[in-house]
Design an enzyme around this catalytic site. Structure first.
Site, PDB file in Angstrom:
ATOM      1  N   ALA A  31      14.297 -29.518  22.417  1.00 35.08           N
ATOM      2  CA  ALA A  31      13.911 -30.356  21.274  1.00 35.08           C
ATOM      3  C   ALA A  31      13.440 -31.731  21.736  1.00 35.08           C
ATOM      4  O   ALA A  31      12.397 -32.228  21.293  1.00 35.08           O
ATOM      5  CB  ALA A  31      15.086 -30.493  20.310  1.00 35.08           C
ATOM      6  N   SER A  65      21.683 -37.103  29.256  1.00 34.38           N
ATOM      7  CA  SER A  65      22.617 -37.097  30.382  1.00 34.38           C
ATOM      8  C   SER A  65      22.547 -35.757  31.084  1.00 34.38           C
ATOM      9  O   SER A  65      22.747 -34.713  30.460  1.00 34.38           O
ATOM     10  CB  SER A  65      24.053 -37.353  29.905  1.00 34.38           C
ATOM     11  OG  SER A  65      24.961 -37.166  30.967  1.00 34.38           O
ATOM     12  N   ALA A  92      13.076 -16.805  22.904  1.00 36.38           N
ATOM     13  CA  ALA A  92      12.012 -16.023  22.296  1.00 36.38           C
ATOM     14  C   ALA A  92      11.257 -16.903  21.306  1.00 36.38           C
ATOM     15  O   ALA A  92      11.844 -17.754  20.642  1.00 36.38           O
ATOM     16  CB  ALA A  92      12.579 -14.794  21.586  1.00 36.38           C
ATOM     17  N   LYS A 128       5.562 -11.551  24.486  1.00 38.04           N
ATOM     18  CA  LYS A 128       6.262 -11.014  23.329  1.00 38.04           C
ATOM     19  C   LYS A 128       5.237 -10.621  22.267  1.00 38.04           C
ATOM     20  O   LYS A 128       4.454 -11.458  21.819  1.00 38.04           O
ATOM     21  CB  LYS A 128       7.232 -12.054  22.765  1.00 38.04           C
ATOM     22  CG  LYS A 128       7.921 -11.601  21.485  1.00 38.04           C
ATOM     23  CD  LYS A 128       8.844 -12.671  20.941  1.00 38.04           C
ATOM     24  CE  LYS A 128       9.395 -12.287  19.585  1.00 38.04           C
ATOM     25  NZ  LYS A 128      10.266 -13.321  19.006  1.00 38.04           N
ATOM     26  N   THR A 156      12.745 -18.609  15.399  1.00 43.49           N
ATOM     27  CA  THR A 156      12.089 -19.745  14.754  1.00 43.49           C
ATOM     28  C   THR A 156      12.572 -21.110  15.247  1.00 43.49           C
ATOM     29  O   THR A 156      12.051 -22.133  14.803  1.00 43.49           O
ATOM     30  CB  THR A 156      12.295 -19.677  13.228  1.00 43.49           C
ATOM     31  OG1 THR A 156      13.692 -19.516  12.941  1.00 43.49           O
ATOM     32  CG2 THR A 156      11.533 -18.508  12.635  1.00 43.49           C
ATOM     33  N   ILE A 203      12.399 -22.901  18.127  1.00 42.58           N
ATOM     34  CA  ILE A 203      11.414 -23.760  18.802  1.00 42.58           C
ATOM     35  C   ILE A 203      10.262 -24.089  17.861  1.00 42.58           C
ATOM     36  O   ILE A 203       9.735 -25.214  17.875  1.00 42.58           O
ATOM     37  CB  ILE A 203      10.923 -23.097  20.101  1.00 42.58           C
ATOM     38  CG1 ILE A 203      12.052 -23.135  21.146  1.00 42.58           C
ATOM     39  CG2 ILE A 203       9.671 -23.780  20.639  1.00 42.58           C
ATOM     40  CD1 ILE A 203      11.724 -22.451  22.449  1.00 42.58           C
TER      41      ILE A 203
END
Length: 497
Positions: free
Chosen positions: A15, A38, A49, A77, A343, A345
Protein backbone atom coordinates in the site's frame (compact mmCIF):
# COMPACT_ATOMS: atom_id res chain seq x y z
CA UNK A 1 -5.66 25.44 6.52
CA UNK A 2 -2.83 25.79 4.04
CA UNK A 3 -1.83 24.47 0.60
CA UNK A 4 -0.80 20.82 0.51
CA UNK A 5 2.87 20.71 -0.37
CA UNK A 6 4.24 17.96 1.85
CA UNK A 7 2.64 14.52 1.89
CA UNK A 8 3.71 12.04 4.56
CA UNK A 9 2.97 8.33 4.09
CA UNK A 10 2.95 6.28 7.28
CA UNK A 11 3.79 2.67 6.49
CA UNK A 12 5.43 0.86 3.60
CA UNK A 13 4.47 -2.50 2.17
CA UNK A 14 2.41 -2.79 -0.99
CA UNK A 15 0.00 0.00 0.00
CA UNK A 16 2.68 2.48 1.00
CA UNK A 17 4.92 2.01 -2.00
CA UNK A 18 2.14 1.94 -4.60
CA UNK A 19 0.92 5.20 -3.07
CA UNK A 20 4.38 6.74 -3.04
CA UNK A 21 5.28 5.64 -6.57
CA UNK A 22 2.03 6.78 -8.20
CA UNK A 23 1.83 10.09 -6.33
CA UNK A 24 5.43 10.78 -7.25
CA UNK A 25 4.90 9.88 -10.90
CA UNK A 26 1.98 12.29 -11.32
CA UNK A 27 2.54 15.02 -8.70
CA UNK A 28 6.23 14.68 -7.91
CA UNK A 29 7.09 18.07 -9.44
CA UNK A 30 4.68 20.00 -7.22
CA UNK A 31 4.67 18.12 -3.88
CA UNK A 32 7.24 16.52 -1.61
CA UNK A 33 6.60 12.93 -0.54
CA UNK A 34 8.07 11.26 2.53
CA UNK A 35 7.43 7.64 3.43
CA UNK A 36 8.10 6.35 6.94
CA UNK A 37 8.42 2.63 7.54
CA UNK A 38 10.31 0.38 9.88
CA UNK A 39 12.23 -2.55 8.45
CA UNK A 40 11.78 -4.17 11.86
CA UNK A 41 8.00 -4.40 11.38
CA UNK A 42 6.60 -6.99 8.98
CA UNK A 43 3.66 -6.57 6.61
CA UNK A 44 0.68 -8.82 5.88
CA UNK A 45 2.12 -9.61 2.45
CA UNK A 46 -0.47 -12.13 1.24
CA UNK A 47 -1.95 -10.02 -1.60
CA UNK A 48 -0.32 -12.21 -4.21
CA UNK A 49 -3.13 -12.43 -6.76
CA UNK A 50 -4.36 -9.49 -8.82
CA UNK A 51 -6.92 -8.52 -11.46
CA UNK A 52 -6.32 -7.05 -14.95
CA UNK A 53 -6.29 -3.33 -14.00
CA UNK A 54 -2.85 -3.87 -12.44
CA UNK A 55 -1.49 -3.72 -15.98
CA UNK A 56 -2.72 -0.11 -16.13
CA UNK A 57 -0.95 0.65 -12.85
CA UNK A 58 2.34 -0.79 -14.04
CA UNK A 59 2.02 1.02 -17.38
CA UNK A 60 1.29 4.31 -15.61
CA UNK A 61 4.47 3.84 -13.57
CA UNK A 62 6.49 3.06 -16.69
CA UNK A 63 7.31 -0.47 -15.51
CA UNK A 64 8.69 -2.93 -18.04
CA UNK A 65 6.71 -6.19 -17.89
CA UNK A 66 9.72 -8.46 -18.30
CA UNK A 67 11.63 -6.68 -15.55
CA UNK A 68 8.57 -6.78 -13.31
CA UNK A 69 7.91 -10.50 -13.82
CA UNK A 70 11.53 -11.39 -13.09
CA UNK A 71 11.76 -9.12 -10.05
CA UNK A 72 8.57 -10.33 -8.37
CA UNK A 73 8.61 -14.08 -9.10
CA UNK A 74 5.44 -13.47 -11.10
CA UNK A 75 3.25 -15.78 -13.14
CA UNK A 76 0.18 -15.14 -15.28
CA UNK A 77 -3.37 -15.21 -13.94
CA UNK A 78 -6.29 -15.77 -16.33
CA UNK A 79 -9.05 -16.13 -13.75
CA UNK A 80 -10.14 -17.76 -10.48
CA UNK A 81 -11.49 -21.30 -10.28
CA UNK A 82 -14.10 -21.82 -7.55
CA UNK A 83 -14.30 -25.38 -6.26
CA UNK A 84 -17.03 -26.71 -3.93
CA UNK A 85 -18.82 -23.35 -3.69
CA UNK A 86 -22.23 -24.22 -5.09
CA UNK A 87 -21.90 -27.80 -3.82
CA UNK A 88 -19.09 -30.24 -3.21
CA UNK A 89 -17.39 -31.77 -6.26
CA UNK A 90 -18.56 -28.85 -8.43
CA UNK A 91 -16.40 -26.10 -9.93
CA UNK A 92 -16.61 -23.13 -12.25
CA UNK A 93 -14.31 -20.26 -13.15
CA UNK A 94 -14.58 -16.50 -13.02
CA UNK A 95 -12.45 -16.09 -16.12
CA UNK A 96 -11.15 -12.69 -17.17
CA UNK A 97 -11.93 -11.37 -20.62
CA UNK A 98 -14.80 -11.88 -23.03
CA UNK A 99 -17.12 -14.84 -23.46
CA UNK A 100 -18.47 -15.57 -26.91
CA UNK A 101 -19.40 -12.69 -29.16
CA UNK A 102 -21.52 -9.84 -27.90
CA UNK A 103 -24.16 -8.32 -30.12
CA UNK A 104 -25.35 -4.69 -29.98
CA UNK A 105 -27.55 -4.25 -26.90
CA UNK A 106 -27.28 -7.95 -25.98
CA UNK A 107 -24.60 -9.95 -24.14
CA UNK A 108 -23.60 -13.37 -25.44
CA UNK A 109 -24.86 -15.34 -22.45
CA UNK A 110 -28.43 -14.60 -23.61
CA UNK A 111 -27.72 -16.60 -26.78
CA UNK A 112 -26.23 -19.37 -24.65
CA UNK A 113 -29.38 -19.39 -22.51
CA UNK A 114 -31.60 -19.91 -25.54
CA UNK A 115 -29.24 -22.63 -26.71
CA UNK A 116 -29.76 -24.43 -23.39
CA UNK A 117 -33.51 -24.27 -23.87
CA UNK A 118 -33.06 -25.79 -27.33
CA UNK A 119 -31.03 -28.66 -25.88
CA UNK A 120 -27.44 -27.46 -26.37
CA UNK A 121 -24.91 -29.24 -24.13
CA UNK A 122 -22.34 -26.44 -24.41
CA UNK A 123 -21.06 -24.93 -21.17
CA UNK A 124 -20.87 -21.14 -21.05
CA UNK A 125 -17.09 -21.44 -20.59
CA UNK A 126 -16.72 -23.37 -23.85
CA UNK A 127 -16.88 -19.88 -25.38
CA UNK A 128 -14.26 -18.30 -23.10
CA UNK A 129 -10.77 -17.99 -24.58
CA UNK A 130 -9.38 -17.24 -21.11
CA UNK A 131 -10.99 -20.32 -19.57
CA UNK A 132 -9.83 -22.68 -22.30
CA UNK A 133 -6.29 -21.28 -22.15
CA UNK A 134 -6.26 -21.51 -18.35
CA UNK A 135 -7.41 -25.13 -18.18
CA UNK A 136 -4.87 -26.09 -20.86
CA UNK A 137 -2.10 -24.19 -19.02
CA UNK A 138 -1.53 -21.96 -22.05
CA UNK A 139 -0.71 -18.27 -22.38
CA UNK A 140 0.49 -15.81 -24.98
CA UNK A 141 -0.24 -12.06 -24.87
CA UNK A 142 -2.61 -11.66 -27.81
CA UNK A 143 -4.85 -8.60 -28.19
CA UNK A 144 -7.37 -10.32 -30.47
CA UNK A 145 -8.19 -13.73 -31.87
CA UNK A 146 -6.24 -13.86 -35.17
CA UNK A 147 -8.15 -12.75 -38.28
CA UNK A 148 -11.16 -11.61 -36.23
CA UNK A 149 -12.33 -8.63 -34.26
CA UNK A 150 -12.92 -10.79 -31.22
CA UNK A 151 -10.89 -9.77 -28.15
CA UNK A 152 -7.85 -11.78 -27.14
CA UNK A 153 -6.65 -12.78 -23.70
CA UNK A 154 -7.18 -10.60 -20.63
CA UNK A 155 -4.76 -11.30 -17.82
CA UNK A 156 -3.32 -10.26 -14.49
CA UNK A 157 -0.50 -11.63 -12.34
CA UNK A 158 0.34 -13.78 -9.38
CA UNK A 159 3.41 -12.38 -7.63
CA UNK A 160 5.29 -12.09 -4.37
CA UNK A 161 3.74 -9.03 -2.69
CA UNK A 162 6.87 -8.38 -0.61
CA UNK A 163 9.07 -8.41 -3.71
CA UNK A 164 6.60 -6.10 -5.49
CA UNK A 165 6.77 -3.62 -2.63
CA UNK A 166 10.59 -3.74 -2.74
CA UNK A 167 10.51 -3.25 -6.52
CA UNK A 168 8.30 -0.16 -6.17
CA UNK A 169 10.40 1.08 -3.26
CA UNK A 170 13.55 1.12 -5.39
CA UNK A 171 11.64 2.83 -8.20
CA UNK A 172 10.09 5.51 -5.96
CA UNK A 173 13.30 6.35 -4.09
CA UNK A 174 15.20 6.61 -7.38
CA UNK A 175 12.56 9.07 -8.59
CA UNK A 176 12.77 11.30 -5.53
CA UNK A 177 10.57 9.96 -2.72
CA UNK A 178 12.10 10.60 0.70
CA UNK A 179 12.43 7.38 2.69
CA UNK A 180 12.82 7.13 6.45
CA UNK A 181 13.45 3.77 8.08
CA UNK A 182 12.24 4.23 11.64
CA UNK A 183 9.54 3.21 14.05
CA UNK A 184 6.71 5.65 14.66
CA UNK A 185 6.58 6.81 18.28
CA UNK A 186 3.44 8.92 18.57
CA UNK A 187 1.27 11.34 16.63
CA UNK A 188 0.99 15.09 17.25
CA UNK A 189 -2.37 16.74 16.57
CA UNK A 190 -3.49 20.35 16.31
CA UNK A 191 -5.41 21.10 19.52
CA UNK A 192 -7.89 23.28 17.61
CA UNK A 193 -8.73 21.29 14.46
CA UNK A 194 -7.67 17.80 15.45
CA UNK A 195 -5.62 17.53 12.26
CA UNK A 196 -2.42 15.55 12.39
CA UNK A 197 0.54 17.95 12.64
CA UNK A 198 3.49 15.59 12.81
CA UNK A 199 4.67 12.05 13.28
CA UNK A 200 7.20 11.67 16.07
CA UNK A 201 9.72 8.92 15.46
CA UNK A 202 11.13 6.69 18.17
CA UNK A 203 14.31 8.80 18.14
CA UNK A 204 12.15 11.88 18.95
CA UNK A 205 12.58 13.40 15.49
CA UNK A 206 9.36 14.97 14.17
CA UNK A 207 8.17 14.66 10.56
CA UNK A 208 5.65 17.37 9.77
CA UNK A 209 3.26 17.35 6.83
CA UNK A 210 0.16 18.89 5.27
CA UNK A 211 -1.54 15.65 4.23
CA UNK A 212 -0.92 12.28 5.89
CA UNK A 213 -1.65 8.92 4.29
CA UNK A 214 -2.26 5.98 6.58
CA UNK A 215 -0.76 2.80 5.13
CA UNK A 216 -0.19 1.17 8.52
CA UNK A 217 -2.39 -1.81 7.72
CA UNK A 218 -4.89 -3.35 10.09
CA UNK A 219 -3.62 -1.34 13.08
CA UNK A 220 -4.78 1.89 11.32
CA UNK A 221 -2.49 4.06 13.43
CA UNK A 222 -3.59 7.43 12.06
CA UNK A 223 -7.16 6.99 10.82
CA UNK A 224 -8.22 4.67 13.63
CA UNK A 225 -6.06 4.99 16.73
CA UNK A 226 -5.40 8.72 16.39
CA UNK A 227 -8.50 10.18 14.73
CA UNK A 228 -10.88 7.50 16.06
CA UNK A 229 -12.64 7.32 12.72
CA UNK A 230 -15.49 4.85 13.11
CA UNK A 231 -15.69 1.44 11.49
CA UNK A 232 -18.71 -0.22 9.86
CA UNK A 233 -18.70 -3.95 10.60
CA UNK A 234 -19.82 -6.29 7.78
CA UNK A 235 -19.23 -9.57 9.58
CA UNK A 236 -22.98 -10.29 9.53
CA UNK A 237 -22.64 -10.58 5.75
CA UNK A 238 -19.11 -12.00 5.62
CA UNK A 239 -18.50 -14.01 8.80
CA UNK A 240 -14.94 -15.16 8.11
CA UNK A 241 -12.55 -13.41 10.52
CA UNK A 242 -9.29 -15.34 10.33
CA UNK A 243 -6.75 -16.53 7.79
CA UNK A 244 -3.78 -18.84 8.15
CA UNK A 245 -1.14 -18.63 5.41
CA UNK A 246 1.81 -20.80 4.43
CA UNK A 247 4.14 -21.11 1.45
CA UNK A 248 4.92 -24.42 -0.23
CA UNK A 249 7.37 -25.71 -2.80
CA UNK A 250 6.59 -25.20 -6.45
CA UNK A 251 5.26 -28.10 -8.50
CA UNK A 252 5.33 -28.83 -12.19
CA UNK A 253 1.82 -27.62 -13.01
CA UNK A 254 2.24 -23.82 -12.90
CA UNK A 255 -1.46 -23.23 -13.40
CA UNK A 256 -2.21 -19.78 -14.90
CA UNK A 257 -5.15 -19.24 -12.54
CA UNK A 258 -5.93 -18.94 -8.84
CA UNK A 259 -7.76 -21.74 -7.05
CA UNK A 260 -10.40 -21.01 -4.42
CA UNK A 261 -11.44 -24.24 -2.70
CA UNK A 262 -14.38 -24.11 -0.30
CA UNK A 263 -14.19 -26.11 2.95
CA UNK A 264 -16.74 -26.64 5.73
CA UNK A 265 -16.08 -23.30 7.45
CA UNK A 266 -14.39 -21.16 4.83
CA UNK A 267 -12.18 -21.46 1.77
CA UNK A 268 -8.59 -22.11 0.74
CA UNK A 269 -6.49 -20.24 -1.80
CA UNK A 270 -3.67 -21.59 -3.96
CA UNK A 271 -1.57 -19.10 -5.90
CA UNK A 272 1.27 -20.49 -8.06
CA UNK A 273 4.39 -18.34 -8.38
CA UNK A 274 7.53 -19.25 -10.34
CA UNK A 275 9.41 -20.78 -7.41
CA UNK A 276 6.72 -21.47 -4.80
CA UNK A 277 2.98 -21.63 -4.17
CA UNK A 278 1.12 -19.26 -1.88
CA UNK A 279 -1.52 -21.00 0.23
CA UNK A 280 -4.00 -19.89 2.82
CA UNK A 281 -7.25 -20.74 4.54
CA UNK A 282 -9.87 -18.05 5.22
CA UNK A 283 -12.32 -19.21 7.88
CA UNK A 284 -14.84 -18.30 10.55
CA UNK A 285 -13.50 -18.79 14.09
CA UNK A 286 -17.04 -19.35 15.35
CA UNK A 287 -17.05 -22.72 13.57
CA UNK A 288 -13.35 -23.62 13.35
CA UNK A 289 -10.59 -23.18 15.92
CA UNK A 290 -7.21 -21.71 14.95
CA UNK A 291 -5.46 -25.03 15.61
CA UNK A 292 -7.97 -26.98 13.53
CA UNK A 293 -7.73 -24.41 10.74
CA UNK A 294 -3.95 -24.74 10.69
CA UNK A 295 -4.21 -28.52 10.51
CA UNK A 296 -6.89 -28.39 7.81
CA UNK A 297 -4.64 -26.21 5.67
CA UNK A 298 -1.58 -28.41 6.25
CA UNK A 299 -3.62 -31.47 5.28
CA UNK A 300 -4.65 -29.91 1.96
CA UNK A 301 -1.43 -28.46 0.57
CA UNK A 302 -0.32 -29.11 -3.03
CA UNK A 303 3.32 -29.62 -1.98
CA UNK A 304 5.62 -29.55 1.04
CA UNK A 305 5.55 -26.38 3.19
CA UNK A 306 8.62 -24.13 3.24
CA UNK A 307 7.41 -21.66 5.90
CA UNK A 308 5.60 -21.94 9.21
CA UNK A 309 1.85 -21.22 9.12
CA UNK A 310 1.04 -17.60 9.99
CA UNK A 311 -2.24 -16.50 11.60
CA UNK A 312 -3.94 -13.27 10.49
CA UNK A 313 -6.95 -11.91 12.37
CA UNK A 314 -9.27 -9.42 10.69
CA UNK A 315 -12.69 -7.83 10.79
CA UNK A 316 -14.56 -7.34 7.53
CA UNK A 317 -15.85 -3.81 7.00
CA UNK A 318 -14.85 -0.26 6.17
CA UNK A 319 -14.02 3.04 7.80
CA UNK A 320 -16.96 5.43 7.99
CA UNK A 321 -14.64 7.91 6.26
CA UNK A 322 -11.60 6.89 4.26
CA UNK A 323 -10.52 10.55 4.27
CA UNK A 324 -10.98 12.27 7.63
CA UNK A 325 -9.50 15.69 8.45
CA UNK A 326 -6.04 15.66 6.82
CA UNK A 327 -5.60 11.87 6.86
CA UNK A 328 -6.38 9.51 3.98
CA UNK A 329 -6.46 5.78 4.70
CA UNK A 330 -5.21 3.56 1.89
CA UNK A 331 -4.94 -0.21 2.02
CA UNK A 332 -5.99 -2.30 5.01
CA UNK A 333 -6.23 0.77 7.24
CA UNK A 334 -9.30 1.85 5.23
CA UNK A 335 -11.14 -1.43 5.61
CA UNK A 336 -10.92 -5.13 4.90
CA UNK A 337 -12.55 -7.44 2.38
CA UNK A 338 -11.39 -11.03 2.22
CA UNK A 339 -9.24 -11.75 -0.86
CA UNK A 340 -11.82 -13.97 -2.58
CA UNK A 341 -11.73 -11.92 -5.80
CA UNK A 342 -8.17 -10.58 -5.43
CA UNK A 343 -9.26 -6.96 -4.93
CA UNK A 344 -6.89 -5.75 -2.18
CA UNK A 345 -4.19 -4.31 -4.44
CA UNK A 346 -6.81 -2.93 -6.80
CA UNK A 347 -8.42 -0.97 -3.94
CA UNK A 348 -5.02 0.56 -3.21
CA UNK A 349 -4.61 1.47 -6.87
CA UNK A 350 -8.02 3.11 -7.17
CA UNK A 351 -7.70 4.97 -3.86
CA UNK A 352 -4.44 6.60 -4.98
CA UNK A 353 -5.91 7.36 -8.40
CA UNK A 354 -8.95 8.94 -6.73
CA UNK A 355 -6.70 10.99 -4.45
CA UNK A 356 -4.72 12.27 -7.43
CA UNK A 357 -7.86 13.28 -9.31
CA UNK A 358 -9.24 15.08 -6.25
CA UNK A 359 -5.92 16.35 -4.90
CA UNK A 360 -6.38 19.82 -3.38
CA UNK A 361 -4.72 22.56 -5.39
CA UNK A 362 -4.90 25.14 -2.62
CA UNK A 363 -6.14 23.61 0.62
CA UNK A 364 -8.14 20.64 1.82
CA UNK A 365 -11.82 21.44 1.40
CA UNK A 366 -14.86 19.64 2.76
CA UNK A 367 -16.38 19.26 -0.68
CA UNK A 368 -13.29 17.41 -1.97
CA UNK A 369 -13.18 15.16 1.07
CA UNK A 370 -16.90 14.39 0.81
CA UNK A 371 -16.60 13.48 -2.86
CA UNK A 372 -13.61 11.24 -2.18
CA UNK A 373 -15.51 9.43 0.58
CA UNK A 374 -18.65 9.12 -1.51
CA UNK A 375 -16.76 7.45 -4.34
CA UNK A 376 -14.84 5.22 -1.92
CA UNK A 377 -18.03 3.95 -0.29
CA UNK A 378 -19.69 3.22 -3.63
CA UNK A 379 -16.67 1.25 -4.82
CA UNK A 380 -16.11 -0.91 -1.76
CA UNK A 381 -19.81 -1.65 -1.26
CA UNK A 382 -20.06 -2.88 -4.85
CA UNK A 383 -17.09 -5.20 -4.26
CA UNK A 384 -18.62 -6.28 -0.93
CA UNK A 385 -21.83 -7.29 -2.71
CA UNK A 386 -19.89 -9.28 -5.31
CA UNK A 387 -18.06 -11.22 -2.59
CA UNK A 388 -21.26 -11.85 -0.61
CA UNK A 389 -22.77 -13.23 -3.82
CA UNK A 390 -20.46 -16.26 -3.73
CA UNK A 391 -21.60 -17.19 -0.23
CA UNK A 392 -25.28 -16.44 -0.68
CA UNK A 393 -25.67 -18.61 -3.79
CA UNK A 394 -24.31 -21.74 -2.16
CA UNK A 395 -26.51 -24.83 -2.06
CA UNK A 396 -24.34 -26.51 0.56
CA UNK A 397 -26.14 -27.68 3.66
CA UNK A 398 -23.36 -29.88 5.03
CA UNK A 399 -22.20 -27.46 7.75
CA UNK A 400 -23.54 -24.75 10.04
CA UNK A 401 -21.30 -22.21 8.28
CA UNK A 402 -22.77 -22.80 4.81
CA UNK A 403 -26.33 -23.00 6.10
CA UNK A 404 -25.81 -19.61 7.73
CA UNK A 405 -24.48 -18.18 4.46
CA UNK A 406 -27.36 -19.56 2.42
CA UNK A 407 -30.00 -18.27 4.82
CA UNK A 408 -28.52 -14.86 5.70
CA UNK A 409 -30.09 -11.58 4.66
CA UNK A 410 -28.04 -9.57 2.17
CA UNK A 411 -27.86 -5.85 1.28
CA UNK A 412 -30.80 -4.49 -0.71
CA UNK A 413 -28.42 -3.60 -3.54
CA UNK A 414 -27.48 -7.28 -3.94
CA UNK A 415 -31.06 -8.51 -3.55
CA UNK A 416 -32.07 -6.25 -6.45
CA UNK A 417 -29.29 -7.62 -8.68
CA UNK A 418 -30.22 -11.21 -7.86
CA UNK A 419 -33.93 -10.69 -8.52
CA UNK A 420 -33.33 -8.77 -11.74
CA UNK A 421 -31.04 -11.47 -13.11
CA UNK A 422 -33.26 -14.36 -12.04
CA UNK A 423 -36.43 -12.90 -13.54
CA UNK A 424 -35.12 -11.13 -16.64
CA UNK A 425 -31.54 -12.25 -17.29
CA UNK A 426 -30.37 -8.63 -17.03
CA UNK A 427 -27.51 -7.13 -15.04
CA UNK A 428 -27.11 -3.38 -14.73
CA UNK A 429 -23.67 -1.91 -14.10
CA UNK A 430 -23.71 1.39 -12.24
CA UNK A 431 -21.25 4.12 -11.26
CA UNK A 432 -18.15 2.61 -12.89
CA UNK A 433 -18.45 -0.52 -10.76
CA UNK A 434 -15.31 -2.66 -10.80
CA UNK A 435 -16.93 -5.94 -11.78
CA UNK A 436 -18.54 -5.87 -15.19
CA UNK A 437 -21.69 -7.70 -16.20
CA UNK A 438 -19.69 -10.67 -17.44
CA UNK A 439 -18.17 -11.24 -13.99
CA UNK A 440 -21.61 -11.29 -12.33
CA UNK A 441 -22.91 -13.60 -15.06
CA UNK A 442 -20.18 -16.16 -14.47
CA UNK A 443 -20.61 -16.32 -10.70
CA UNK A 444 -24.40 -16.40 -10.86
CA UNK A 445 -24.55 -19.04 -13.59
CA UNK A 446 -21.56 -20.89 -12.15
CA UNK A 447 -23.38 -21.26 -8.84
CA UNK A 448 -26.65 -22.35 -10.38
CA UNK A 449 -28.70 -19.15 -10.70
CA UNK A 450 -30.12 -19.54 -14.20
CA UNK A 451 -32.38 -16.73 -15.48
CA UNK A 452 -36.00 -17.44 -16.32
CA UNK A 453 -35.82 -15.35 -19.48
CA UNK A 454 -33.38 -14.01 -22.05
CA UNK A 455 -33.01 -10.88 -24.18
CA UNK A 456 -35.59 -10.46 -26.98
CA UNK A 457 -32.85 -9.73 -29.54
CA UNK A 458 -31.76 -13.39 -29.37
CA UNK A 459 -34.90 -14.42 -31.24
CA UNK A 460 -33.62 -12.60 -34.33
CA UNK A 461 -31.43 -15.67 -34.96
CA UNK A 462 -32.91 -18.91 -36.21
CA UNK A 463 -32.09 -22.17 -34.46
CA UNK A 464 -29.71 -23.07 -37.31
CA UNK A 465 -27.95 -19.69 -37.09
CA UNK A 466 -27.55 -20.12 -33.34
CA UNK A 467 -25.99 -23.56 -33.78
CA UNK A 468 -23.62 -22.20 -36.45
CA UNK A 469 -22.65 -19.33 -34.14
CA UNK A 470 -21.74 -21.76 -31.37
CA UNK A 471 -19.77 -24.07 -33.67
CA UNK A 472 -17.80 -21.22 -35.25
CA UNK A 473 -16.95 -19.62 -31.92
CA UNK A 474 -15.75 -22.89 -30.38
CA UNK A 475 -13.68 -23.65 -33.46
CA UNK A 476 -12.02 -20.22 -33.32
CA UNK A 477 -11.30 -20.46 -29.61
CA UNK A 478 -9.97 -24.01 -29.67
CA UNK A 479 -7.73 -23.40 -32.68
CA UNK A 480 -6.39 -20.24 -31.02
CA UNK A 481 -5.63 -22.07 -27.77
CA UNK A 482 -3.79 -24.83 -29.64
CA UNK A 483 -1.35 -22.28 -31.05
CA UNK A 484 -0.61 -20.53 -27.75
CA UNK A 485 2.60 -21.11 -25.84
CA UNK A 486 2.36 -23.05 -22.63
CA UNK A 487 2.41 -20.95 -19.48
CA UNK A 488 5.79 -22.47 -18.59
CA UNK A 489 7.22 -21.61 -22.01
CA UNK A 490 6.06 -18.00 -21.68
CA UNK A 491 7.62 -17.58 -18.23
CA UNK A 492 10.84 -19.25 -19.41
CA UNK A 493 11.04 -16.88 -22.38
CA UNK A 494 10.70 -13.90 -20.05
CA UNK A 495 13.50 -15.21 -17.82
CA UNK A 496 15.79 -15.83 -20.80
CA UNK A 497 15.18 -12.48 -22.51
Amino acid sequence: MKPVKHVVIAGGGTAGWITAALLNKVLGKVINITLIESSAIGTVGVGEATIPPILQLNNALGINEQEFINATNATIKLGIEFENWEKTSHSYMHAFGAIGKDFPFCDFYNFWLKGQIQGSKDELWDFSLNYQAAKNHKFSPINSIPNTQLPGISYAYHFDATLYAEFLKRLAIKRGVNHIDAKIGNITQCPTTGNVKAIRLDDSKQITGDLFIDCTGLCALLIGQTLNTGFIDWSHYLPCDRAVAVQTKSNDELKPYTRSIAHNSGWQWQIPLQSRIGNGLVYCSRYLSDDDAKQLLLNNLPSDPITEPRLIKFKTGRRIKQWHKNVVAIGLSSGFLEPLESTSIHLIQTAVTRLIKLFPHDEISDVLVDEFNKQSVAEIEHIRDFIILHYKLTKREDSLFWRQCMQMSVPDSLTHKLNLFKQTGKIIRENDELFAEIAWQQVMIGQGLIPSDYCTIVDSLTEEQLIDLFINLKTLINSTVEKLSTHKEFISSIKRA
